[in-house]
Design a protein around this motif. Structure first.
Motif, PDB file in Angstrom:
ATOM      1  N   PHE A 178       0.911  -1.150  -0.062  1.00  0.00           N
ATOM      2  CA  PHE A 178       0.004  -0.074   0.105  1.00  0.00           C
ATOM      3  C   PHE A 178       0.915   1.278   0.175  1.00  0.00           C
ATOM      4  O   PHE A 178       0.588   2.035  -0.633  1.00  0.00           O
ATOM      5  CB  PHE A 178      -0.874  -0.005   1.252  1.00  0.00           C
ATOM      6  CG  PHE A 178      -1.942  -0.961   1.314  1.00  0.00           C
ATOM      7  CD1 PHE A 178      -2.480  -1.518  -0.156  1.00  0.00           C
ATOM      8  CD2 PHE A 178      -2.461  -1.928   2.304  1.00  0.00           C
ATOM      9  CE1 PHE A 178      -3.455  -2.460  -0.050  1.00  0.00           C
ATOM     10  CE2 PHE A 178      -3.400  -2.739   2.377  1.00  0.00           C
ATOM     11  CZ  PHE A 178      -3.876  -3.085   1.041  1.00  0.00           C
ATOM     12  N   ALA A 179       1.989   1.384   0.812  1.00  0.00           N
ATOM     13  CA  ALA A 179       2.856   2.338   1.015  1.00  0.00           C
ATOM     14  C   ALA A 179       3.398   2.558  -0.571  1.00  0.00           C
ATOM     15  O   ALA A 179       3.714   3.740  -0.895  1.00  0.00           O
ATOM     16  CB  ALA A 179       3.723   2.256   1.903  1.00  0.00           C
ATOM     17  N   ASP A 180       3.810   1.605  -1.197  1.00  0.00           N
ATOM     18  CA  ASP A 180       4.537   1.501  -2.521  1.00  0.00           C
ATOM     19  C   ASP A 180       3.720   2.199  -3.363  1.00  0.00           C
ATOM     20  O   ASP A 180       3.962   3.033  -4.460  1.00  0.00           O
ATOM     21  CB  ASP A 180       4.985   0.329  -2.885  1.00  0.00           C
ATOM     22  CG  ASP A 180       6.354   0.054  -2.301  1.00  0.00           C
ATOM     23  OD1 ASP A 180       6.821   0.539  -1.338  1.00  0.00           O
ATOM     24  OD2 ASP A 180       6.762  -1.578  -2.240  1.00  0.00           O
TER      25      ASP A 180
ATOM     26  N   GLU B 161       3.167   6.094  -3.028  1.00  0.00           N
ATOM     27  CA  GLU B 161       4.283   6.694  -3.494  1.00  0.00           C
ATOM     28  C   GLU B 161       4.658   6.782  -4.825  1.00  0.00           C
ATOM     29  O   GLU B 161       4.726   7.887  -5.502  1.00  0.00           O
ATOM     30  CB  GLU B 161       5.591   5.840  -2.960  1.00  0.00           C
ATOM     31  CG  GLU B 161       6.961   6.705  -3.322  1.00  0.00           C
ATOM     32  CD  GLU B 161       8.123   6.069  -2.618  1.00  0.00           C
ATOM     33  OE1 GLU B 161       9.308   6.273  -3.362  1.00  0.00           O
ATOM     34  OE2 GLU B 161       7.940   5.321  -1.492  1.00  0.00           O
ATOM     35  N   ALA B 162       3.966   5.606  -5.716  1.00  0.00           N
ATOM     36  CA  ALA B 162       3.934   5.658  -7.293  1.00  0.00           C
ATOM     37  C   ALA B 162       2.790   6.623  -7.580  1.00  0.00           C
ATOM     38  O   ALA B 162       2.524   6.790  -8.868  1.00  0.00           O
ATOM     39  CB  ALA B 162       3.834   4.402  -7.533  1.00  0.00           C
ATOM     40  N   GLU B 163       1.526   6.875  -6.839  1.00  0.00           N
ATOM     41  CA  GLU B 163       0.527   7.239  -7.522  1.00  0.00           C
ATOM     42  C   GLU B 163       0.474   8.671  -7.865  1.00  0.00           C
ATOM     43  O   GLU B 163       1.169   9.782  -7.206  1.00  0.00           O
ATOM     44  CB  GLU B 163      -0.666   7.125  -6.628  1.00  0.00           C
ATOM     45  CG  GLU B 163      -1.899   7.640  -6.784  1.00  0.00           C
ATOM     46  CD  GLU B 163      -2.508   7.020  -7.978  1.00  0.00           C
ATOM     47  OE1 GLU B 163      -2.819   7.850  -9.158  1.00  0.00           O
ATOM     48  OE2 GLU B 163      -2.499   5.832  -8.218  1.00  0.00           O
ATOM     49  N   ARG B 164       0.210   9.167  -9.080  1.00  0.00           N
ATOM     50  CA  ARG B 164       0.285  10.624  -9.556  1.00  0.00           C
ATOM     51  C   ARG B 164      -0.983  11.243  -9.093  1.00  0.00           C
ATOM     52  O   ARG B 164      -0.956  12.562  -8.857  1.00  0.00           O
ATOM     53  CB  ARG B 164       0.473  10.671 -11.095  1.00  0.00           C
ATOM     54  CG  ARG B 164       1.826   9.843 -11.232  1.00  0.00           C
ATOM     55  CD  ARG B 164       2.192  10.402 -12.812  1.00  0.00           C
ATOM     56  NE  ARG B 164       3.455   9.591 -13.324  1.00  0.00           N
ATOM     57  CZ  ARG B 164       4.764  10.186 -13.281  1.00  0.00           C
ATOM     58  NH1 ARG B 164       4.780  11.200 -12.595  1.00  0.00           N
ATOM     59  NH2 ARG B 164       5.598   9.444 -13.625  1.00  0.00           N
ATOM     60  N   ASP B 165      -2.159  10.797  -9.008  1.00  0.00           N
ATOM     61  CA  ASP B 165      -3.366  11.623  -8.779  1.00  0.00           C
ATOM     62  C   ASP B 165      -3.378  11.639  -7.301  1.00  0.00           C
ATOM     63  O   ASP B 165      -3.418  10.879  -6.587  1.00  0.00           O
ATOM     64  CB  ASP B 165      -4.506  10.552  -9.137  1.00  0.00           C
ATOM     65  CG  ASP B 165      -6.023  11.314  -8.726  1.00  0.00           C
ATOM     66  OD1 ASP B 165      -6.423  11.052  -7.608  1.00  0.00           O
ATOM     67  OD2 ASP B 165      -6.207  12.105  -9.626  1.00  0.00           O
ATOM     68  N   PRO B 166      -3.492  13.151  -6.891  1.00  0.00           N
ATOM     69  CA  PRO B 166      -3.215  13.563  -5.443  1.00  0.00           C
ATOM     70  C   PRO B 166      -4.311  12.991  -4.688  1.00  0.00           C
ATOM     71  O   PRO B 166      -3.922  12.733  -3.678  1.00  0.00           O
ATOM     72  CB  PRO B 166      -3.494  14.930  -5.709  1.00  0.00           C
ATOM     73  CG  PRO B 166      -2.963  15.299  -7.023  1.00  0.00           C
ATOM     74  CD  PRO B 166      -3.296  14.303  -7.773  1.00  0.00           C
ATOM     75  N   GLY B 167      -5.443  12.900  -5.134  1.00  0.00           N
ATOM     76  CA  GLY B 167      -6.737  12.355  -4.338  1.00  0.00           C
ATOM     77  C   GLY B 167      -6.587  10.930  -4.127  1.00  0.00           C
ATOM     78  O   GLY B 167      -6.841  10.347  -2.739  1.00  0.00           O
ATOM     79  N   ARG B 168      -6.354  10.275  -5.247  1.00  0.00           N
ATOM     80  CA  ARG B 168      -5.948   8.635  -4.956  1.00  0.00           C
ATOM     81  C   ARG B 168      -4.902   8.438  -3.986  1.00  0.00           C
ATOM     82  O   ARG B 168      -4.982   7.571  -3.397  1.00  0.00           O
ATOM     83  CB  ARG B 168      -5.599   7.697  -6.215  1.00  0.00           C
ATOM     84  CG  ARG B 168      -5.515   6.288  -6.253  1.00  0.00           C
ATOM     85  CD  ARG B 168      -5.817   5.875  -7.681  1.00  0.00           C
ATOM     86  NE  ARG B 168      -5.214   4.519  -7.445  1.00  0.00           N
ATOM     87  CZ  ARG B 168      -6.010   3.333  -6.949  1.00  0.00           C
ATOM     88  NH1 ARG B 168      -7.212   3.597  -6.437  1.00  0.00           N
ATOM     89  NH2 ARG B 168      -5.554   2.405  -6.951  1.00  0.00           N
ATOM     90  N   ARG B 169      -3.751   9.289  -4.282  1.00  0.00           N
ATOM     91  CA  ARG B 169      -2.588   9.312  -3.495  1.00  0.00           C
ATOM     92  C   ARG B 169      -3.108   9.352  -1.944  1.00  0.00           C
ATOM     93  O   ARG B 169      -2.536   8.781  -0.833  1.00  0.00           O
ATOM     94  CB  ARG B 169      -1.554  10.112  -3.730  1.00  0.00           C
ATOM     95  CG  ARG B 169      -0.502   9.786  -2.934  1.00  0.00           C
ATOM     96  CD  ARG B 169       0.826  10.880  -3.105  1.00  0.00           C
ATOM     97  NE  ARG B 169       1.449  10.449  -4.412  1.00  0.00           N
ATOM     98  CZ  ARG B 169       2.463  11.031  -4.969  1.00  0.00           C
ATOM     99  NH1 ARG B 169       2.758  12.178  -4.481  1.00  0.00           N
ATOM    100  NH2 ARG B 169       2.767  10.661  -6.099  1.00  0.00           N
ATOM    101  N   GLU B 170      -3.752  10.375  -1.618  1.00  0.00           N
ATOM    102  CA  GLU B 170      -4.108  10.430  -0.084  1.00  0.00           C
ATOM    103  C   GLU B 170      -5.049   9.518   0.297  1.00  0.00           C
ATOM    104  O   GLU B 170      -4.911   9.101   1.312  1.00  0.00           O
ATOM    105  CB  GLU B 170      -5.140  11.847  -0.037  1.00  0.00           C
ATOM    106  CG  GLU B 170      -5.512  12.388   1.189  1.00  0.00           C
ATOM    107  CD  GLU B 170      -6.088  13.634   1.146  1.00  0.00           C
ATOM    108  OE1 GLU B 170      -7.135  13.711   1.963  1.00  0.00           O
ATOM    109  OE2 GLU B 170      -6.137  14.444   0.243  1.00  0.00           O
ATOM    110  N   PHE B 171      -6.017   8.786  -0.468  1.00  0.00           N
ATOM    111  CA  PHE B 171      -6.822   7.813  -0.132  1.00  0.00           C
ATOM    112  C   PHE B 171      -5.873   6.487   0.187  1.00  0.00           C
ATOM    113  O   PHE B 171      -5.993   5.915   1.321  1.00  0.00           O
ATOM    114  CB  PHE B 171      -7.754   7.329  -1.062  1.00  0.00           C
ATOM    115  CG  PHE B 171      -8.601   6.281  -0.977  1.00  0.00           C
ATOM    116  CD1 PHE B 171      -9.593   6.271  -0.004  1.00  0.00           C
ATOM    117  CD2 PHE B 171      -8.387   4.909  -1.191  1.00  0.00           C
ATOM    118  CE1 PHE B 171     -10.535   5.329   0.235  1.00  0.00           C
ATOM    119  CE2 PHE B 171      -9.099   3.850  -0.814  1.00  0.00           C
ATOM    120  CZ  PHE B 171     -10.192   4.122  -0.161  1.00  0.00           C
TER     121      PHE B 171
END
Length: 92
Positions: free
Chosen positions: A61-63, A66-76
């Motif tokens: 989940f942490a990885d 870290e790789a997610e570019r969409d800010p909303g999905r990264r926060e989720f």
């Protein structure tokens, strides 16, 4: 460290997507009580994993976050382990 089975991140991504869908859909799409029940069930199943497997999944989940570019999905993704009950304290 041994190489991770590629199935693990794929399934972890599906779990996150399902919970994200359940939390973001409207009442007309999914009954709110059913969404909460299913989300709690997902958390319950994940908590039953042996500690080493839970730790491995938390790392996935942490990885993913870290790789997610969409800010909303990264926060989720960053809050997912706390929201699902896998960790007691949400780290900042």
């Amino acid at each position: 460290m041994t190489e991770m089975d590629p199935l693990v991140p794929a399934l972890a991504g599906l779990v996150v997507d399902i919970v994200w869908f359940l939390e973001s859909c409207g009442d007309e799409e999914v009954d709110p009580d059913s969404a909460v029940k299913m989300t709690e069930n997902v958390g319950s199943v994940l908590l039953k994993l042996p500690a080493a497997q839970r730790d491995r999944l938390l790392q996935v989940f942490a990885d993913m976050a870290e790789a997610e570019r969409d800010p909303g999905r990264r926060e989720f993704l960053e809050s997912f382990p706390f929201a699902i009950g896998m960790v007691e304290n949400q780290e900042s």
